[in-house]
Design an enzyme around this catalytic site. Structure first.
Site: not given
Length: 251
Positions: A12, A142, A146
């Site tokens: 990514k 987040h 994660k």
């Protein structure tokens, strides 16, 4: 022109960095390394560093901690500056990184965002002014994919603040099982995971009748790519040693 080898190029962040480089005329990616060797962006992609023949000025790594040993071996063998943007390194790996900086120029930080590193600097200043009369809490948020908690950036903030203080603090990650008042000698660190939150960090200084909040919110992964590219351009031609975003900000 700064020629870049991009480790983790098809991930990514690798794709975001590739897109950012395509819009610039002061750098280019000459080769990538990834388990997925499909060449998606016009430069060759290899499954290992020892297959690379292209000449480069710097390596950017946005891959995985498991790649570290081979990455360092390649960088040392070719005397290439290395920008480490991967997170989640163990304590022993972090020590290896610091030792490797004796042999190559090595850029290492827990967060590539210029804004986050400014937040660190502001938090250190606030801590030095407010020490002894304000409680300190760090909240990080987040996305739900994660794995690690707290984030490396939250730890970076806590450690930067702690180094500023005369009286060193303990870190408290979980108060739910405690039935006691909050002691003065701690920094609370709290993690939130949900949705697709890119990254948010807040440092609270809570005093008597007033609260000071310093915060940073990333709305796109591009902020980390921009920071990594700034670091790569900065590292081109540097001497051996360890560098971080403070060196870039101070320019």
């Amino acid at each position: 022109m700064t020629n870049i080898i991009l480790s983790g190029c098809n991930g990514k962040m690798g794709r975001v960095i590739t897109d950012c480089v395509s819009k610039r005329d002061d750098c280019k990616i000459v080769a990538g390394v990834d388990l997925n060797t499909e060449s998606l962006f016009g430069y060759p992609v290899y499954d290992s560093f020892d297959r690379i023949s292209e000449k480069a000025d710097v390596i950017i790594d946005f891959s995985h901690p498991s790649v570290l040993d081979n990455l360092l071996t390649f960088a040392k063998a070719n005397s290439l500056p290395l920008v480490l943007a991967t997170t989640g390194f163990s304590a022993s790996q972090t020590e290896l990184i610091k030792q490797s900086a004796k042999d190559i120029p090595l850029f290492f930080t827990f967060n590539m965002s210029l804004g986050i590193n400014l937040l660190v600097a502001l938090s250190k200043k606030a801590a030095s002014v407010l020490e002894g009369s304000f409680d300190i809490e760090i909240i990080e948020k987040h996305h739900n994919q994660k794995i690690d908690a707290p984030s490396g950036t939250a730890i970076m903030l806590a450690e930067a603040i702690n180094k500023t203080l005369d009286e060193k603090m303990m870190y408290e990650y979980d108060r739910h099982s405690k039935r006691e008042k909050r002691p003065a000698n701690e920094i609370g660190i709290h993690s939130i995971r949900g949705g697709n939150i890119v990254g948010e960090h807040e440092v609270l200084f809570a005093g008597h009748d007033e609260v000071i909040s310093l915060s940073h919110r990333a709305t796109s992964k591009e902020v980390f790519a921009v920071g990594a590219l700034k670091a790569a351009l900065f590292m081109n031609g540097k001497t051996n040693g360890i560098y971080d975003m403070n060196d870039v900000i101070s320019l």
